[in-house]
Design a protein around this motif. Structure first.
Motif, PDB file in Angstrom:
ATOM      1  N   LYS A  40      -1.384  -0.168 -13.684  1.00  0.00           N
ATOM      2  CA  LYS A  40      -1.631  -0.175 -12.248  1.00  0.00           C
ATOM      3  C   LYS A  40      -2.864   0.674 -11.960  1.00  0.00           C
ATOM      4  O   LYS A  40      -2.974   1.799 -12.461  1.00  0.00           O
ATOM      5  CB  LYS A  40      -0.415   0.405 -11.524  1.00  0.00           C
ATOM      6  CG  LYS A  40      -0.503   0.347 -10.035  1.00  0.00           C
ATOM      7  CD  LYS A  40       0.770   0.860  -9.407  1.00  0.00           C
ATOM      8  CE  LYS A  40       0.644   0.832  -7.906  1.00  0.00           C
ATOM      9  NZ  LYS A  40       1.848   1.347  -7.263  1.00  0.00           N
ATOM     10  N   PRO A  41      -3.819   0.158 -11.185  1.00  0.00           N
ATOM     11  CA  PRO A  41      -5.030   0.941 -10.911  1.00  0.00           C
ATOM     12  C   PRO A  41      -4.731   2.123  -9.989  1.00  0.00           C
ATOM     13  O   PRO A  41      -3.874   2.039  -9.110  1.00  0.00           O
ATOM     14  CB  PRO A  41      -5.956  -0.058 -10.229  1.00  0.00           C
ATOM     15  CG  PRO A  41      -5.054  -1.066  -9.634  1.00  0.00           C
ATOM     16  CD  PRO A  41      -3.860  -1.149 -10.543  1.00  0.00           C
ATOM     17  N   ASN A  42      -5.455   3.213 -10.216  1.00  0.00           N
ATOM     18  CA  ASN A  42      -5.292   4.347  -9.303  1.00  0.00           C
ATOM     19  C   ASN A  42      -6.129   4.091  -8.049  1.00  0.00           C
ATOM     20  O   ASN A  42      -6.809   3.068  -7.942  1.00  0.00           O
ATOM     21  CB  ASN A  42      -5.660   5.667  -9.992  1.00  0.00           C
ATOM     22  CG  ASN A  42      -7.091   5.697 -10.483  1.00  0.00           C
ATOM     23  OD1 ASN A  42      -7.943   4.983  -9.979  1.00  0.00           O
ATOM     24  ND2 ASN A  42      -7.342   6.536 -11.476  1.00  0.00           N
ATOM     25  N   GLY A  43      -6.110   5.009  -7.133  1.00  0.00           N
ATOM     26  CA  GLY A  43      -6.799   4.811  -5.851  1.00  0.00           C
ATOM     27  C   GLY A  43      -8.301   4.631  -5.989  1.00  0.00           C
ATOM     28  O   GLY A  43      -8.909   3.817  -5.295  1.00  0.00           O
ATOM     29  N   ASP A  44      -8.918   5.402  -6.905  1.00  0.00           N
ATOM     30  CA  ASP A  44     -10.362   5.313  -7.100  1.00  0.00           C
ATOM     31  C   ASP A  44     -10.764   3.955  -7.662  1.00  0.00           C
ATOM     32  O   ASP A  44     -11.718   3.332  -7.201  1.00  0.00           O
ATOM     33  CB  ASP A  44     -10.815   6.429  -8.035  1.00  0.00           C
ATOM     34  CG  ASP A  44     -12.313   6.511  -8.151  1.00  0.00           C
ATOM     35  OD1 ASP A  44     -12.993   6.375  -7.112  1.00  0.00           O
ATOM     36  OD2 ASP A  44     -12.815   6.701  -9.289  1.00  0.00           O
ATOM     37  N   GLU A  45     -10.031   3.486  -8.667  1.00  0.00           N
ATOM     38  CA  GLU A  45     -10.317   2.170  -9.248  1.00  0.00           C
ATOM     39  C   GLU A  45     -10.136   1.059  -8.222  1.00  0.00           C
ATOM     40  O   GLU A  45     -10.936   0.129  -8.147  1.00  0.00           O
ATOM     41  CB  GLU A  45      -9.408   1.908 -10.452  1.00  0.00           C
ATOM     42  CG  GLU A  45      -9.692   2.791 -11.641  1.00  0.00           C
ATOM     43  CD  GLU A  45      -8.644   2.634 -12.723  1.00  0.00           C
ATOM     44  OE1 GLU A  45      -7.504   2.240 -12.402  1.00  0.00           O
ATOM     45  OE2 GLU A  45      -8.965   2.919 -13.882  1.00  0.00           O
ATOM     46  N   TYR A  46      -9.073   1.157  -7.440  1.00  0.00           N
ATOM     47  CA  TYR A  46      -8.800   0.151  -6.421  1.00  0.00           C
ATOM     48  C   TYR A  46      -9.923   0.112  -5.388  1.00  0.00           C
ATOM     49  O   TYR A  46     -10.377  -0.966  -4.987  1.00  0.00           O
ATOM     50  CB  TYR A  46      -7.457   0.451  -5.745  1.00  0.00           C
ATOM     51  CG  TYR A  46      -7.058  -0.595  -4.737  1.00  0.00           C
ATOM     52  CD1 TYR A  46      -6.575  -1.830  -5.141  1.00  0.00           C
ATOM     53  CD2 TYR A  46      -7.189  -0.352  -3.375  1.00  0.00           C
ATOM     54  CE1 TYR A  46      -6.218  -2.791  -4.222  1.00  0.00           C
ATOM     55  CE2 TYR A  46      -6.843  -1.311  -2.446  1.00  0.00           C
ATOM     56  CZ  TYR A  46      -6.353  -2.525  -2.883  1.00  0.00           C
ATOM     57  OH  TYR A  46      -6.007  -3.475  -1.961  1.00  0.00           O
ATOM     58  N   THR A  47     -10.400   1.284  -4.976  1.00  0.00           N
ATOM     59  CA  THR A  47     -11.479   1.343  -3.992  1.00  0.00           C
ATOM     60  C   THR A  47     -12.757   0.717  -4.541  1.00  0.00           C
ATOM     61  O   THR A  47     -13.453  -0.017  -3.836  1.00  0.00           O
ATOM     62  CB  THR A  47     -11.749   2.805  -3.589  1.00  0.00           C
ATOM     63  OG1 THR A  47     -10.533   3.373  -3.109  1.00  0.00           O
ATOM     64  CG2 THR A  47     -12.801   2.904  -2.509  1.00  0.00           C
ATOM     65  N   LYS A  48     -13.079   0.997  -5.809  1.00  0.00           N
ATOM     66  CA  LYS A  48     -14.282   0.430  -6.417  1.00  0.00           C
ATOM     67  C   LYS A  48     -14.199  -1.094  -6.479  1.00  0.00           C
ATOM     68  O   LYS A  48     -15.170  -1.787  -6.154  1.00  0.00           O
ATOM     69  CB  LYS A  48     -14.485   0.995  -7.824  1.00  0.00           C
ATOM     70  CG  LYS A  48     -14.979   2.409  -7.829  1.00  0.00           C
ATOM     71  CD  LYS A  48     -15.161   2.920  -9.245  1.00  0.00           C
ATOM     72  CE  LYS A  48     -15.580   4.372  -9.250  1.00  0.00           C
ATOM     73  NZ  LYS A  48     -15.703   4.891 -10.613  1.00  0.00           N
ATOM     74  N   VAL A  49     -13.056  -1.609  -6.904  1.00  0.00           N
ATOM     75  CA  VAL A  49     -12.888  -3.065  -6.976  1.00  0.00           C
ATOM     76  C   VAL A  49     -12.992  -3.681  -5.590  1.00  0.00           C
ATOM     77  O   VAL A  49     -13.625  -4.722  -5.400  1.00  0.00           O
ATOM     78  CB  VAL A  49     -11.539  -3.425  -7.644  1.00  0.00           C
ATOM     79  CG1 VAL A  49     -11.223  -4.892  -7.496  1.00  0.00           C
ATOM     80  CG2 VAL A  49     -11.562  -3.034  -9.115  1.00  0.00           C
TER      81      VAL A  49
END
Length: 75
Positions: A40-49
């Motif tokens: 599951k992506p963390n918040g930073d990864e999700y924001t970048k995507v």
């Protein structure tokens, strides 16, 4: 009424078992490596995507709008 309700419940249980059998081997086949590596992506990864995908959508929309303007002016 009770008989009809039991019949519906039996059909639903059979459908649920069919779905469970279908997905039971998902971790054993060609997708097992992907499923094991997935996280599951963390918040930073999700924001970048989210930003990259949003930029791509806006960029493609801009290109389409420019093509539309060029076609409406010259044709």
């Amino acid at each position: 009424m009770e008989k009809n309700q039991n019949n519906i419940q039996d059909k639903l249980i059979a459908q649920q078992e069919k779905i469970e059998r279908k997905f039971q081997g998902i971790g054993k086949g060609k997708y097992s490596r992907i499923m094991k590596m997935a996280k599951k992506p963390n918040g930073d990864e999700y924001t970048k995507v989210l930003l990259i995908a949003g930029f791509g959508i806006v960029f493609l929309g801009f290109i389409g709008f420019v093509i539309y303007l060029l076609m409406s002016v010259y044709f």
